[in-house]
Design a protein around this motif. Structure first.
Motif, short mmCIF file in Angstrom:
data_model
loop_
_atom_site.label_atom_id
_atom_site.label_comp_id
_atom_site.label_asym_id
_atom_site.label_seq_id
_atom_site.Cartn_x
_atom_site.Cartn_y
_atom_site.Cartn_z
N MET A 254 0.83 -1.20 0.00
CA MET A 254 0.00 0.00 0.00
C MET A 254 0.87 1.26 0.00
N ILE A 255 0.32 2.33 -0.54
CA ILE A 255 0.99 3.63 -0.60
C ILE A 255 0.32 4.58 0.39
N GLY A 256 1.10 5.45 1.04
CA GLY A 256 0.51 6.51 1.83
C GLY A 256 0.83 6.47 3.29
N MET A 257 -0.09 6.99 4.10
CA MET A 257 0.15 7.19 5.52
C MET A 257 0.59 5.92 6.23
N HIS A 258 -0.04 4.80 5.91
CA HIS A 258 0.36 3.52 6.51
C HIS A 258 0.80 2.54 5.42
N GLY A 259 1.33 3.09 4.34
CA GLY A 259 1.86 2.27 3.27
C GLY A 259 3.23 1.73 3.62
N THR A 260 3.72 0.82 2.81
CA THR A 260 5.06 0.28 3.03
C THR A 260 6.10 1.33 2.66
N LYS A 261 7.26 1.23 3.31
CA LYS A 261 8.36 2.13 2.93
C LYS A 261 8.75 1.90 1.48
N THR A 262 8.69 0.65 1.01
CA THR A 262 9.05 0.36 -0.37
C THR A 262 8.15 1.10 -1.35
N SER A 263 6.84 1.06 -1.13
CA SER A 263 5.92 1.76 -2.03
C SER A 263 6.12 3.26 -1.96
N ASN A 264 6.24 3.79 -0.76
CA ASN A 264 6.39 5.24 -0.61
C ASN A 264 7.69 5.73 -1.25
N PHE A 280 -5.94 10.42 -5.62
CA PHE A 280 -4.94 11.18 -4.86
C PHE A 280 -5.49 11.68 -3.53
N SER A 281 -6.03 10.75 -2.74
CA SER A 281 -6.51 11.10 -1.41
C SER A 281 -5.38 11.67 -0.57
N ASP A 282 -5.72 12.55 0.37
CA ASP A 282 -4.70 13.14 1.24
C ASP A 282 -3.98 12.08 2.06
N ARG A 283 -4.66 10.96 2.38
CA ARG A 283 -4.02 9.88 3.14
C ARG A 283 -3.00 9.12 2.28
N VAL A 284 -3.10 9.24 0.98
CA VAL A 284 -2.11 8.65 0.08
C VAL A 284 -0.98 9.63 -0.21
N VAL A 285 -1.35 10.87 -0.47
CA VAL A 285 -0.41 11.86 -0.99
C VAL A 285 0.49 12.45 0.09
N GLY A 286 -0.05 12.64 1.31
CA GLY A 286 0.72 13.38 2.32
C GLY A 286 0.84 14.82 1.90
N ASP A 287 2.07 15.33 1.86
CA ASP A 287 2.31 16.71 1.42
C ASP A 287 2.21 16.77 -0.10
N PRO A 288 1.18 17.42 -0.64
CA PRO A 288 1.00 17.43 -2.10
C PRO A 288 2.13 18.16 -2.83
N ASN A 289 2.83 19.04 -2.14
CA ASN A 289 3.93 19.78 -2.76
C ASN A 289 5.20 18.94 -2.85
N HIS A 290 5.22 17.81 -2.17
CA HIS A 290 6.38 16.93 -2.21
C HIS A 290 5.98 15.50 -2.57
N PHE A 291 5.03 15.38 -3.46
CA PHE A 291 4.57 14.06 -3.87
C PHE A 291 5.09 13.74 -5.26
N ALA A 292 5.82 12.65 -5.37
CA ALA A 292 6.36 12.18 -6.67
C ALA A 292 7.05 13.31 -7.42
N THR A 293 7.92 14.04 -6.71
CA THR A 293 8.54 15.23 -7.30
C THR A 293 9.56 14.90 -8.38
N PRO A 543 3.47 11.12 9.34
CA PRO A 543 2.70 12.18 10.01
C PRO A 543 1.84 12.93 9.00
N ALA A 544 0.65 13.34 9.41
CA ALA A 544 -0.27 14.02 8.51
C ALA A 544 0.40 15.24 7.88
N GLY A 545 0.28 15.34 6.54
CA GLY A 545 0.80 16.50 5.83
C GLY A 545 2.27 16.45 5.51
N LYS A 546 2.95 15.36 5.89
CA LYS A 546 4.38 15.22 5.60
C LYS A 546 4.57 14.43 4.31
N PRO A 547 5.73 14.57 3.65
CA PRO A 547 6.00 13.75 2.46
C PRO A 547 5.95 12.27 2.80
#
Length: 560
Positions: A254-264, A280-293, A543-547
């Motif tokens: 899984m990707i996101g807040m409780h996703g695996t480190k490998t996926s993230n 692109f739920s917020d629980r998947v994306v975290g910080d949208p400004n630092h997502f898949a940059t 953490p909420a809102g973090k990359p």
């Protein structure tokens, strides 16, 4: 052509649509429909739930497990408003459902009559569409249209409110074949396809992110072929579980807040992120400004409104996911990304999911459930830590195996959904994973399961706290446990037995497997209480809102 009452027309229209099961609760305004339903009880099974919210969740679970439209019914006023949470749950997760309510007679509308509510106004923001029927001659067409809307395009819930006088009035009824639902292809543009193919061919480190749209479009086969053809690792959202086989070598978790480190980390390091039916739920994306940059983003989705809504993309293809993947597969040659895949494998080795194997824990229970069921069960969940453990530690091999409230995060969802799933998939083992906080919200539906001998298994992870909220309080609120401790006199075993279920209490690891095997073999409603630690946590966590690449686990906390 024959003359029928409005109530009889409702039942005939349900039969037209192939509805075999409805979930609901009667009351004064809807009595005419229930009287008509009585005459057709050999053709349509009605499940009387303990609460209307349970009916809406059951219809939702039936729809998720079968891919068909789920149907629930309720009377006016509080009966209708009790459906609201279930309707909202289905709406955020794009689940096809038709909710039928009845209202006071037309002449009493708008007069604060007994058990009157403007359910149309209440549900307008949380339905794909809703209707009120005040003319019996329009009733059949409205119901037929409701089913088409619910299951076409991006699916969703539709509410049909019918005034009581319409259910009593009569008119001519002519049967019709259900309108076929065509897959949406009109917005698939050749220039979008060409740009996507160009991006895929240019990528050296592609990563595929799968969401619930791939499940809704039944695109599992096409997705698997696509991933293997372009040699890309695959991660998923909570709603995308099972769209790509969780045992496949390309799967990263899984990707996101409780996703695996490998996926993230895969998302953070890839040069092309191919997003298939996800929003692109917020629980998947975290910080949208630092997502898949580091990546270009290609978004494939049926809903144009999702494109660039949360994350800016570089290209998109709009249309049915199954059709789009099929077209891409036909035009792409096999690719080789061995170096990238080797790197992903190293990440898997470096960052496996970890938990304390010395004591009874949620992850251990989920692994035992996977082993005992051979990975073939339908798993429902409520919301919280147990939900994340169910997502992390059960390997979903096919779509429609994990039924969970992803968007709304509805505590109390799971048991009703499990009942609906079992009614739709009688040959499958159906297990609901609940926390003790969630069980308190829906335990009354145990009585529904026992009333009809619906053999669902309710597994309660009892940690005597609201676990996910407490986890946040521990990590971010200085261990101020405000209203999250549930140490009281509740005996879940006695409660379940009092409602007619077989019940077990597990306190040690070695009891998990034999109890699960016995529960499955009994083929009756069962509740299994598993007592786990109050301070067990779900890791990794962002953490909420973090990359999302800043995911941490217990080892990271110890280092700090």
């Amino acid at each position: 052509m024959k003359t029928l009452t409005g109530a009889e027309i409702v039942i005939e229209c349900l039969k037209e649509q192939g509805v075999d099961t409805v979930f609901g609760y009667p009351g004064g305004a809807i009595l005419n429909i229930y009287d008509a339903l009585y005459k057709h009880k050999d053709e349509i099974t009605h499940i009387l739930t303990s609460h209307e919210q349970g009916a809406s969740h059951a219809a939702d679970g039936y729809a998720r497990a079968t891919g068909k439209v789920g149907v629930c019914m309720a009377t006016s006023g509080p009966g209708a408003t009790n459906l609201v949470t279930g309707i909202a749950t289905a709406n955020l997760d794009s689940i096809p459902m038709v909710a039928i309510t009845c209202n006071v007679t037309t002449g009493l509308l708008g007069k604060d009559s007994f058990q009157e509510i403007d359910i149309l106004g209440v549900t307008m923001p949380i339905t794909k569409y809703n209707f009120i029927v005040k003319d019996v001659t329009k009733l059949a067409d409205v119901i037929r249209r409701a089913f088409v809307i619910a299951k076409s395009g991006r699916p969703g819930p539709v509410l049909v409110d019918i005034t009581k006088d319409v259910t009593a009035a009569a008119c001519e009824y002519e049967p019709k074949e259900p309108q076929p639902i065509e897959r949406e292809t009109e917005l698939i543009r050749e220039e979008d396809m060409e740009k996507a193919i160009e991006m895929i061919k240019a990528a050296r480190k592609p990563f595929i992110f799968v969401g619930g749209g791939a499940v809704a479009s039944d695109a599992a086969n096409e997705l698997s072929a696509f991933a293997h053809k372009i040699q890309a690792p695959v991660g998923d959202s909570l709603m995308g579980k099972g769209a790509f086989d969780g045992t496949d070598v390309l799967y990263t978790g899984m990707i996101g807040m409780h996703g695996t480190k490998t996926s993230n980390l895969g998302v953070a390091e890839c040069d092309l992120l191919i997003v298939v039916g996800a929003r692109f739920s917020d629980r998947v994306v975290g910080d949208p400004n630092h997502f898949a940059t580091n990546a270009k983003i290609l978004h494939i989705d049926i809903d144009p409104a999702e494109i660039n809504k949360n994350i800016q993309t570089d290209a998109s293809i709009i249309g049915d996911v199954k059709i789009i993947l099929r077209k891409l597969n036909a035009r792409l040659d096999p690719m080789n990304h061995d170096e990238w895949l080797s790197h992903i494998e190293r990440l898997k080795d470096m960052y496996p999911l970890r938990y304390n194997k010395e004591v009874l824990t949620g992850p251990y229970i989920m692994e035992e459930i996977y082993k005992v069921t051979g990975g073939d069960a339908i798993i429902c969940t409520d919301v919280g830590q147990h939900q994340m453990w169910a997502a992390q530690y059960y390997k979903y091999k096919r779509p429609r195996q994990l039924l969970t409230s992803g968007g709304l995060g509805t505590m109390g969802y799971g048991l009703g959904a499990a009942i609906g799933a079992k009614m739709g998939c009688k040959d499958k083992t159906v297990i609901n994973i609940a926390g003790d906080g969630c069980f308190r919200m829906n335990m009354n539906e145990i009585a529904t399961a026992t009333r009809y001998n619906i053999p669902v298994i309710e597994v309660v992870f009892n940690n005597h706290v609201l676990g996910m909220v407490r986890q946040w309080q521990t990590l971010f609120y200085g261990k101020r446990y405000s209203q999250t401790e549930l140490y009281d006199q509740m005996d879940f075993v006695k409660v379940a037995e009092g409602m007619g279920a077989k019940a077990y209490r597990i306190t040690k690891k070695e009891d998990v497997e034999p109890v699960l095997r016995e529960a499955i073999s009994l083929n009756i409603p069962v509740m299994i209480e598993c007592q786990i630690g109050s301070d067990d946590k779900v890791f990794p966590m962002v953490p909420a809102g973090k990359p999302i690449e800043e995911a941490f686990d217990e080892i990271d906390l110890r280092i700090e």
